[in-house]
Design an enzyme around this catalytic site. Structure first.
Site, PDB file in Angstrom:
ATOM      1  N   CYS A 113       0.793  -1.140   0.061  1.00  0.00           N
ATOM      2  CA  CYS A 113       0.090  -0.135  -0.145  1.00  0.00           C
ATOM      3  C   CYS A 113       0.779   1.330  -0.095  1.00  0.00           C
ATOM      4  O   CYS A 113       1.469   1.571  -0.989  1.00  0.00           O
ATOM      5  CB  CYS A 113      -1.134  -0.068   1.085  1.00  0.00           C
ATOM      6  SG  CYS A 113      -2.507   1.254   1.019  1.00  0.00           S
ATOM      7  N   HIS A 215      -3.518  -5.023   0.521  1.00  0.00           N
ATOM      8  CA  HIS A 215      -2.802  -5.362   1.893  1.00  0.00           C
ATOM      9  C   HIS A 215      -2.925  -7.134   2.113  1.00  0.00           C
ATOM     10  O   HIS A 215      -4.011  -7.568   2.779  1.00  0.00           O
ATOM     11  CB  HIS A 215      -3.777  -4.667   2.768  1.00  0.00           C
ATOM     12  CG  HIS A 215      -3.468  -3.633   3.235  1.00  0.00           C
ATOM     13  ND1 HIS A 215      -2.532  -2.960   4.208  1.00  0.00           N
ATOM     14  CD2 HIS A 215      -4.206  -2.419   2.714  1.00  0.00           C
ATOM     15  CE1 HIS A 215      -2.659  -1.580   3.987  1.00  0.00           C
ATOM     16  NE2 HIS A 215      -3.251  -1.331   3.038  1.00  0.00           N
ATOM     17  N   GLU A 217      -1.169  -8.821   4.024  1.00  0.00           N
ATOM     18  CA  GLU A 217      -0.870  -9.408   5.224  1.00  0.00           C
ATOM     19  C   GLU A 217      -2.307  -9.593   6.013  1.00  0.00           C
ATOM     20  O   GLU A 217      -2.546  -9.927   7.161  1.00  0.00           O
ATOM     21  CB  GLU A 217      -0.207  -7.991   6.052  1.00  0.00           C
ATOM     22  CG  GLU A 217      -0.806  -6.932   6.651  1.00  0.00           C
ATOM     23  CD  GLU A 217      -1.082  -5.793   5.520  1.00  0.00           C
ATOM     24  OE1 GLU A 217      -1.344  -4.681   5.679  1.00  0.00           O
ATOM     25  OE2 GLU A 217      -0.862  -6.097   4.165  1.00  0.00           O
TER      26      GLU A 217
END
Length: 238
Positions: A113, A215, A217
């Site tokens: 990001c 994202h 994660e």
């Protein structure tokens, strides 16, 4: 032997209820867990003086630049527009110097990001300060209202890229940003886009520099392709 992976820290600018003090450094727990799941050892990197970066990188095998606040547009030679959000110039200074030094030393880096945006700016590219007011075409909703771990739009990935070998094409991703990469400088190439043309992935020739706009994660627990981004990043470390 497990690889030490630095994660650039964000800074909580408000006063925390725990220590009653401002400027608390932190890294996102989902990114920490993703690095652990991929076989690395995560290390938090609060911003430090530029002159100490060489010594820092001697101890790390790779660096991840996660999400965070907007990027100060003066690093692109631009004045801030009204739609610009909160920035942290000290973090920008540290990360830009860290990126440039890591690239010079060929230490692999991964951007997420804001991390994709600051990598591009550090290497001479530019970003949109605000997609809604600056993007020349009609844009998707890139700052989702749904929970952050849920995907909201699709991206296409170039078949001749390392990213394609890692995750394939037509990937369903989450989206939490209002800034985005605008122009990419020589040495980096665009490897993924959303259907509106917004850049969603960049990398260099050997993918020692790679970055994505979404994202992973927050999604790897339910999507193995997102974890593969972290695993392949660590596997590229010699």
């Amino acid at each position: 032997m497990s690889k030490l992976i630095g994660i650039s820290a964000d800074v909580y600018l408000g006063t925390t209820p725990i220590i009653n003090q401002k400027l608390m450094d932190f890294v996102p727990r989902p990114a920490v867990d993703a690095v652990l799941a991929a076989g690395g050892i995560p290390v938090s990197l609060p911003y430090i003086p530029k002159e100490d970066i060489n010594s820092l990188l001697e101890k790390l095998d790779g660096v991840i630049f996660p999400g965070g606040p907007d990027i100060d547009p003066t690093f692109m030679g631009e004045e801030p527009i009204p739609e610009l959000g909160v920035t942290n110039r000290n973090r920008d200074i540290f990360e830009i110097a860290l990126i440039r030094t890591a690239v010079a030393k060929h230490v692999p880096i991964l951007g997420i990001c804001r991390g994709a945006q600051i990598i591009n700016v550090a290497l001479g590219g530019s970003i949109y300060q605000d997609l809604a007011s600056q993007y020349p075409g009609k844009v998707l909703k890139h700052h989702q209202s749904s929970p952050g771990e849920q995907p909201t739009h699709f991206i296409s990935v170039n078949r001749d890229s390392k990213l394609f070998k890692t995750i394939g094409d037509n990937i369903f991703v989450n989206s939490r940003h209002h800034q985005a990469i605008r122009n990419v400088r020589e040495g980096l190439k665009v490897v993924a886009k959303a259907s509106d043309g917004v850049i969603e992935g960049i990398e260099n020739a050997d993918a020692s520099v790679q970055a994505v706009q979404w994202h992973p994660e927050n999604m790897w627990q339910d999507d193995s392709r997102q974890l593969a981004i972290f695993r392949d990043f660590i596997e590229r470390i010699k």
